[in-house]
Write a protein that holds these residues in place. Structure first.
Motif, PDB file in Angstrom:
ATOM      1  N   LEU A 183       0.821  -1.207   0.000  1.00  0.00           N
ATOM      2  CA  LEU A 183       0.000   0.000   0.000  1.00  0.00           C
ATOM      3  C   LEU A 183       0.854   1.256   0.000  1.00  0.00           C
ATOM      4  CD1 LEU A 183      -2.769   1.397   0.181  1.00  0.00           C
ATOM      5  CD2 LEU A 183      -2.564   1.240   2.681  1.00  0.00           C
ATOM      6  N   THR A 184       1.829   1.332   0.890  1.00  0.00           N
ATOM      7  CA  THR A 184       2.587   2.565   1.082  1.00  0.00           C
ATOM      8  C   THR A 184       3.945   2.568   0.388  1.00  0.00           C
ATOM      9  OG1 THR A 184       3.654   1.733   3.091  1.00  0.00           O
ATOM     10  CG2 THR A 184       1.520   2.860   3.347  1.00  0.00           C
ATOM     11  N   GLN A 185       4.421   1.402  -0.039  1.00  0.00           N
ATOM     12  CA  GLN A 185       5.750   1.243  -0.646  1.00  0.00           C
ATOM     13  C   GLN A 185       6.888   1.543   0.334  1.00  0.00           C
ATOM     14  OE1 GLN A 185       6.312  -0.111  -3.897  1.00  0.00           O
ATOM     15  NE2 GLN A 185       4.203  -0.603  -3.371  1.00  0.00           N
ATOM     16  N   LEU A 186       6.590   1.595   1.626  1.00  0.00           N
ATOM     17  CA  LEU A 186       7.625   1.619   2.651  1.00  0.00           C
ATOM     18  C   LEU A 186       7.954   0.174   3.021  1.00  0.00           C
ATOM     19  CD1 LEU A 186       6.217   4.388   5.035  1.00  0.00           C
ATOM     20  CD2 LEU A 186       7.882   4.672   3.196  1.00  0.00           C
ATOM     21  N   TYR A 187       8.987  -0.021   3.865  1.00  0.00           N
ATOM     22  CA  TYR A 187       9.226  -1.358   4.388  1.00  0.00           C
ATOM     23  C   TYR A 187       7.979  -1.853   5.117  1.00  0.00           C
ATOM     24  CZ  TYR A 187      14.327  -0.937   3.799  1.00  0.00           C
ATOM     25  OH  TYR A 187      15.594  -0.810   3.312  1.00  0.00           O
ATOM     26  N   ASN A 188       7.724  -3.175   5.041  1.00  0.00           N
ATOM     27  CA  ASN A 188       6.660  -3.729   5.874  1.00  0.00           C
ATOM     28  C   ASN A 188       7.194  -3.962   7.286  1.00  0.00           C
ATOM     29  OD1 ASN A 188       8.067  -6.214   5.880  1.00  0.00           O
ATOM     30  ND2 ASN A 188       6.900  -6.986   4.133  1.00  0.00           N
ATOM     31  N   ARG A 189       6.300  -4.356   8.173  1.00  0.00           N
ATOM     32  CA  ARG A 189       6.667  -4.465   9.587  1.00  0.00           C
ATOM     33  C   ARG A 189       7.823  -5.432   9.809  1.00  0.00           C
ATOM     34  NH1 ARG A 189       4.240  -3.812  14.694  1.00  0.00           N
ATOM     35  NH2 ARG A 189       5.049  -5.264  16.239  1.00  0.00           N
ATOM     36  N   ARG A 190       7.721  -6.629   9.224  1.00  0.00           N
ATOM     37  CA  ARG A 190       8.751  -7.639   9.448  1.00  0.00           C
ATOM     38  C   ARG A 190      10.106  -7.150   8.966  1.00  0.00           C
ATOM     39  NH1 ARG A 190      11.452 -11.109   6.563  1.00  0.00           N
ATOM     40  NH2 ARG A 190      10.271 -10.650   4.681  1.00  0.00           N
ATOM     41  N   PHE A 191      10.139  -6.613   7.754  1.00  0.00           N
ATOM     42  CA  PHE A 191      11.421  -6.206   7.205  1.00  0.00           C
ATOM     43  C   PHE A 191      11.962  -4.971   7.913  1.00  0.00           C
ATOM     44  CE2 PHE A 191      14.628  -5.128   4.100  1.00  0.00           C
ATOM     45  CZ  PHE A 191      15.078  -6.378   3.707  1.00  0.00           C
ATOM     46  N   LEU A 192      11.092  -4.067   8.332  1.00  0.00           N
ATOM     47  CA  LEU A 192      11.542  -2.904   9.097  1.00  0.00           C
ATOM     48  C   LEU A 192      12.223  -3.347  10.382  1.00  0.00           C
ATOM     49  CD1 LEU A 192      11.666   0.172   9.602  1.00  0.00           C
ATOM     50  CD2 LEU A 192       9.419  -0.039  10.706  1.00  0.00           C
ATOM     51  N   LEU A 193      11.587  -4.290  11.102  1.00  0.00           N
ATOM     52  CA  LEU A 193      12.156  -4.750  12.366  1.00  0.00           C
ATOM     53  C   LEU A 193      13.486  -5.468  12.139  1.00  0.00           C
ATOM     54  CD1 LEU A 193       8.924  -5.981  14.181  1.00  0.00           C
ATOM     55  CD2 LEU A 193      10.180  -3.839  14.535  1.00  0.00           C
ATOM     56  N   GLU A 194      13.590  -6.250  11.058  1.00  0.00           N
ATOM     57  CA  GLU A 194      14.851  -6.916  10.735  1.00  0.00           C
ATOM     58  C   GLU A 194      15.939  -5.888  10.419  1.00  0.00           C
ATOM     59  OE1 GLU A 194      14.198  -9.627   7.549  1.00  0.00           O
ATOM     60  OE2 GLU A 194      12.952 -10.987   8.742  1.00  0.00           O
ATOM     61  N   THR A 195      15.564  -4.851   9.666  1.00  0.00           N
ATOM     62  CA  THR A 195      16.524  -3.817   9.300  1.00  0.00           C
ATOM     63  C   THR A 195      16.987  -3.041  10.523  1.00  0.00           C
ATOM     64  OG1 THR A 195      15.502  -3.600   7.122  1.00  0.00           O
ATOM     65  CG2 THR A 195      16.892  -1.775   7.848  1.00  0.00           C
ATOM     66  N   ILE A 196      16.052  -2.724  11.412  1.00  0.00           N
ATOM     67  CA  ILE A 196      16.400  -2.014  12.647  1.00  0.00           C
ATOM     68  C   ILE A 196      17.392  -2.834  13.467  1.00  0.00           C
ATOM     69  CG2 ILE A 196      15.493  -1.306  14.896  1.00  0.00           C
ATOM     70  CD1 ILE A 196      12.905  -0.463  13.351  1.00  0.00           C
ATOM     71  N   ALA A 197      17.110  -4.134  13.623  1.00  0.00           N
ATOM     72  CA  ALA A 197      18.003  -4.994  14.403  1.00  0.00           C
ATOM     73  C   ALA A 197      19.384  -5.062  13.769  1.00  0.00           C
ATOM     74  CB  ALA A 197      17.400  -6.393  14.525  1.00  0.00           C
ATOM     75  N   CYS A 198      19.432  -5.145  12.433  1.00  0.00           N
ATOM     76  CA  CYS A 198      20.707  -5.225  11.723  1.00  0.00           C
ATOM     77  C   CYS A 198      21.507  -3.940  11.876  1.00  0.00           C
ATOM     78  CB  CYS A 198      20.435  -5.520  10.250  1.00  0.00           C
ATOM     79  SG  CYS A 198      21.920  -5.607   9.221  1.00  0.00           S
ATOM     80  N   ARG A 199      20.856  -2.803  11.670  1.00  0.00           N
ATOM     81  CA  ARG A 199      21.564  -1.516  11.751  1.00  0.00           C
ATOM     82  C   ARG A 199      22.056  -1.248  13.180  1.00  0.00           C
ATOM     83  NH1 ARG A 199      20.610   1.994   7.566  1.00  0.00           N
ATOM     84  NH2 ARG A 199      20.246   0.784   5.672  1.00  0.00           N
ATOM     85  N   TRP A 200      21.248  -1.651  14.139  1.00  0.00           N
ATOM     86  CA  TRP A 200      21.614  -1.434  15.539  1.00  0.00           C
ATOM     87  C   TRP A 200      22.892  -2.218  15.868  1.00  0.00           C
ATOM     88  CZ3 TRP A 200      17.847   1.571  18.196  1.00  0.00           C
ATOM     89  CH2 TRP A 200      18.132   1.841  19.538  1.00  0.00           C
ATOM     90  N   LYS A 201      22.958  -3.469  15.385  1.00  0.00           N
ATOM     91  CA  LYS A 201      24.139  -4.293  15.651  1.00  0.00           C
ATOM     92  C   LYS A 201      25.370  -3.768  14.930  1.00  0.00           C
ATOM     93  CE  LYS A 201      21.517  -8.533  16.465  1.00  0.00           C
ATOM     94  NZ  LYS A 201      21.158  -9.884  15.929  1.00  0.00           N
ATOM     95  N   GLN A 202      25.180  -3.150  13.763  1.00  0.00           N
ATOM     96  CA  GLN A 202      26.299  -2.653  12.973  1.00  0.00           C
ATOM     97  C   GLN A 202      26.813  -1.296  13.459  1.00  0.00           C
ATOM     98  OE1 GLN A 202      24.674  -2.575   9.029  1.00  0.00           O
ATOM     99  NE2 GLN A 202      25.005  -4.755   8.673  1.00  0.00           N
TER     100      GLN A 202
END
Length: 343
Positions: A183-202
């Motif tokens: 609908l919005t062409q933003l990240y969906n919930r699952r992928f947003l949370l995965e990306t947040i976890a990845c960036r936080w660790k990096q």
């Protein structure tokens, strides 16, 4: 075309209205994802570049990704390639045509005199590329082969470009189906949370990460008043404001569900984050979307945000950051909505 180059591979670092006239622009959330986080597509890109090098014999093959300002190399075989401005790139010419773009000798064509890869190392003369598109038709980049000597492609080599493009775009279609909210062409919930976890660790020790939760005010009443199709259109407009903010301020934006969105702010600064988020809030208000069921008369958003300085003890604390932002969002709503609250 068989000069000896090293086999180094360098990984680079960053929604248009589909009804707009002319060539579609780059879909920012897809570009951000491809440049940073998706290991599956990264491997697909490298395999495609290696196959292309084997078939063409070109010194260098690569996948390039294009945002509005730059050409980024996502997979290179032959040598590590420098960041190039889009205006001075060969790929910018290549993506203007749906067919395979071939320059047999760049020295014989005055159009390419200002192109950085022609002027500077590796002093490209032969260049061939084919545009790559996201599932919605927007250009994301190109598959290319290049060499410092003049060259030609036979019919079989030309066909390989088309076959590899089909493979890449099919993989991209399958991966975006699992990563992007349709609908919005933003990240969906699952992928947003995965990306947040990845960036936080990096993140490096001492980096400051901003966690932001955004909610559309009185959205249930909006749907009840105007209907769900209008509600969907409203969310798309709000998402466009969020994506514009994310592009300009080094943020990752996604839809958490319903009318709730999340933002991860990289390298956040406490002195400016609140002002940045207030600009986002005002941007939604400036859309002037009528909302008769709101006391404000137009669609607005409320925001809650928190800041976390990365240390060894906070490296796995991304959930706590967003929980704190969610509590700040609740205070924004309790105080009357259409405002930003910092935790």
């Amino acid at each position: 075309m068989h000069l000896a180059y090293s086999n180094d591979r360098l990984s680079s670092r960053t929604t248009a209205d589909p009804s707009a006239a002319g060539e579609p622009e780059v879909e920012s959330s897809v570009i951000e994802w491809l440049l940073h986080d998706d290991q599956v597509m990264r491997e697909c890109f490298i395999h495609a570049a290696e196959i292309l090098k084997s078939v063409t014999g070109a010194a260098i093959t690569a996948i390039t990704l294009l945002d509005e300002e730059h050409q980024h190399y996502r997979a290179e075989v032959g040598m590590a390639m420098p960041l190039v401005t889009r205006a001075r790139s060969l790929a910018d010419y290549a993506v203007r045509d749906a067919e395979l773009f071939v320059i047999e000798d760049a020295h014989d064509d005055s159009r390419f005199g200002e192109c950085m890869l022609v002027q500077r190392h590796p002093f490209v003369r032969f260049y061939a590329a084919i545009a790559l598109r996201a599932p919605n038709g927007e250009i994301v980049g190109a598959l290319c082969a290049m060499d410092p000597s003049p060259g030609r492609l036979d019919a079989g080599q030309r066909g390989v470009f088309y076959h590899l493009r089909a493979m890449i775009e099919n993989d991209l279609k399958m991966r975006t189906a699992t990563a992007i909210d349709p609908l919005t062409q933003l990240y969906n919930r699952r992928f947003l949370l995965e990306t947040i976890a990845c960036r936080w660790k990096q993140a490096q020790d001492g980096d400051v990460m901003g966690s932001v939760v955004v909610d559309v005010d009185w959205f249930k009443q909006y749907n009840d008043t105007y209907g769900h199709p209008a509600g969907d259109h409203c969310l798309r407009q709000v998402a466009s404001v969020m994506q514009a903010a994310a592009d300009g301020e080094c943020m990752v934006a996604g839809r958490m569900g319903g009318e709730e969105f999340g933002l991860l702010v990289l390298h956040a600064q406490s002195a400016t984050l609140e002002a940045t988020l207030d600009t986002l809030r005002q941007g939604v208000m400036d859309l002037a979307i009528e909302h008769r069921a709101s006391p404000l008369g137009v669609v607005t958003v409320s925001l809650g945000a928190s800041l976390t300085r990365i240390t060894e003890s906070s490296r796995s604390a991304h959930r706590e950051g967003f929980a704190s932002a969610d509590r700040a969002l609740y205070r924004s709503k309790h105080r009357g909505r259409n405002q930003v609250t910092m935790a």
